[in-house]
Enzyme design. Structure first.
Site, mmCIF file in Angstrom:
data_model
loop_
_atom_site.group_PDB
_atom_site.id
_atom_site.type_symbol
_atom_site.label_atom_id
_atom_site.label_comp_id
_atom_site.label_asym_id
_atom_site.label_seq_id
_atom_site.Cartn_x
_atom_site.Cartn_y
_atom_site.Cartn_z
ATOM 1 N N HIS A 1 -12.955 -2.438 5.681
ATOM 2 C CA HIS A 1 -13.299 -1.068 6.062
ATOM 3 C C HIS A 1 -13.193 -0.830 7.568
ATOM 4 O O HIS A 1 -13.211 0.321 8.026
ATOM 5 C CB HIS A 1 -14.712 -0.746 5.576
ATOM 6 N N ASP B 1 -0.285 6.096 -10.310
ATOM 7 C CA ASP B 1 0.437 5.738 -11.538
ATOM 8 C C ASP B 1 1.524 4.728 -11.188
ATOM 9 O O ASP B 1 2.485 5.057 -10.489
ATOM 10 C CB ASP B 1 1.037 7.003 -12.154
#
Length: 462
Positions: free
Chosen positions: A181, A400
């Protein structure tokens, strides 16, 4: 009465006295390293002031679950690994390692050493996609599906900055990712994931990342890290959250969101700026959580929003800026007015705090940090805090890889403390929102029994 249409239960840490279900082991078959296929033109990426506060947070974990045929697993993983090597040419900081200049203690990403992404291939062939998409998932199973639980960002000095795990399920694949992060925020995370998916589908990426972090802040800030420099061992680890935390995913359909927004705006004077969807839902959640915590009327509760600053800077930066460009925005009030006032009171506090965080406020926050850099820990949030990360605007269900949209996107255990919320778009499309919330077990039990939180008006049947 219309109600939240689904609650997904995840036990973050088992409450004392709870019974445990038999665990199905996740068996690791192989570990490897995927490296970028060419060295970048800029092999050294210095962290900006925006990045540094997250060095003592934990790796940001995401789990995406897909339906595929079991026999497709090996082919799918091989294709995704090939695309990962390709996408790292664009997103090269993720293939590097954190480093610190020995002379001036400035942190940077070394992109030309023996770096790469850690890749794990595993199997949990007794686990079905539905267990992770709509059912109850035990904590131990989640920990085995998503890498780097309990790993702090500063450990990127000796660990990969991105770890990926492909787990073969009975009827699908679980993709667990752990991102350092200190290297990137949520916006950049999903830009990377979308680009990786596009290359896996043999399509060009739609947006190229912008890596010049000096555009966000050119200052070079030395840091004294809580580690033993010789061994890279933690000297002052971030406190571990209490052992009685529970996570739930509450799915608010579009009709419920619209009612919340209508309720918050119903009594506003003419020509007053209306409350946004986020402000309306956040106000509803803040009030409900404070009620569930059974807080004394005179106690103070704080709400924190991790706001994207890309469009707020004096010279705005595009969404393609790769790194951290978020800051925590705070507001607070006593519990009594929060709970006894109508919804527009809480929504108004949130709206004022968010809108006041302009370029001048951002600049002031950066200068304050640069004068006195510090490490941030969970305890800094306070005992009555509610905090929001992620965003329902992130295209998480557009990732996807060539075999359809995810059945569910969830967060791992890291960075979940009492009152932490992650917002995602509803998995069924439309304008619904999923709220992934972590609370103390007692407060969570109270919240789940709170009809005002789960039912917000209307004539629909649950």
């Amino acid at each position: 009465m219309f109600s939240v249409n689904h609650v997904l239960r995840v036990t973050v840490c088992a409450a004392p006295g709870g019974s445990a279900k038999p665990q199905r082991a996740v068996k690791v078959a192989e570990k490897s390293t995927v490296r970028t296929r060419k060295l970048p033109e800029n092999p050294k990426v210095e962290l900006a002031t925006f990045d540094l506060p997250y060095i003592t947070f934990y790796y940001n974990q995401k789990l995406l679950v897909y339906k595929i045929m079991a026999e497709e697993f090996a082919t799918v993983v091989e294709k995704m690994k090939e695309a990962l090597a390709a996408v790292l040419e664009e997103f090269y900081p993720l293939a590097g390692r954190l480093a610190q200049d020995e002379e001036d203690k400035v942190l940077y990403v070394d992109c030309e050493g023996e770096g790469g992404v850690e890749v794990v291939e595993a199997a949990a062939e007794e686990v079905e996609v539905a267990e992770l998409a709509v059912g109850e998932a035990p904590e131990e199973l989640m920990k085995e599906l998503v890498p780097y639980t309990g790993v702090m960002n500063l450990e990127g000095l000796s660990r990969p900055l991105l770890a990926v795990q492909f787990t073969k399920l009975k009827d699908g694949i679980a993709l667990g990712c752990a991102f350092n992060h200190a290297i990137l925020d949520g916006n950049s995370t999903w830009q990377f994931m979308t680009s990786w998916a596009q290359l896996t589908r043999n399509e060009p990426i739609s947006a190229h990342p912008l890596h010049n972090r000096s555009l966000a802040r050119p200052a070079r800030i030395p840091l004294t890290l809580p580690i033993s420099p010789a061994a890279h061992e933690l000297a002052n680890p971030n406190p571990i959250p209490p052992s009685s935390l529970i996570a739930r995913v509450f799915s608010f359909p579009e009709s419920t969101i619209l009612r919340l927004k209508s309720a918050a705006n119903s009594s506003l004077p003419a020509e007053t700026k209306p409350f946004s969807t986020f402000q309306s839902l956040a106000a509803h959640s803040w009030r409900s959580i404070s009620r569930a915590r059974r807080l004394p009327p005179d106690s103070i509760t704080i709400f924190a929003v991790f706001a994207d600053c890309r469009s707020r800077l004096q010279t705005p930066l595009p969404d393609s800026y790769f790194g951290n460009l978020i800051q925590a925005v705070f507001t607070g009030t006593a519990v009594h007015p929060l709970l006894t006032s109508p919804p527009e009171f809480a929504a108004g506090l949130l709206q004022k705090a968010i809108e006041s965080h302009d370029a001048a406020a951002i600049q002031s926050r950066l200068e304050e940090y640069e004068k006195n850099p510090k490490m941030f820990y969970y305890t800094d949030a306070g005992v009555n805090c509610v905090a929001v990360g992620s965003s329902p605007r992130f295209p998480v269900y557009h990732v996807d890889f060539g075999f359809g949209r995810p059945e569910r996107v969830r967060s791992g255990k890291n960075n979940k403390f009492d009152g932490m919320m992650f917002l995602y778009p509803g998995k069924d499309g439309g304008k619904g929102i999923d709220v992934e919330l972590t609370l103390d077990a007692t407060a969570m039990d109270n919240l789940e029994k709170d009809g005002e939180f789960l039912a917000v008006g209307g004539d629909d049947e649950p």
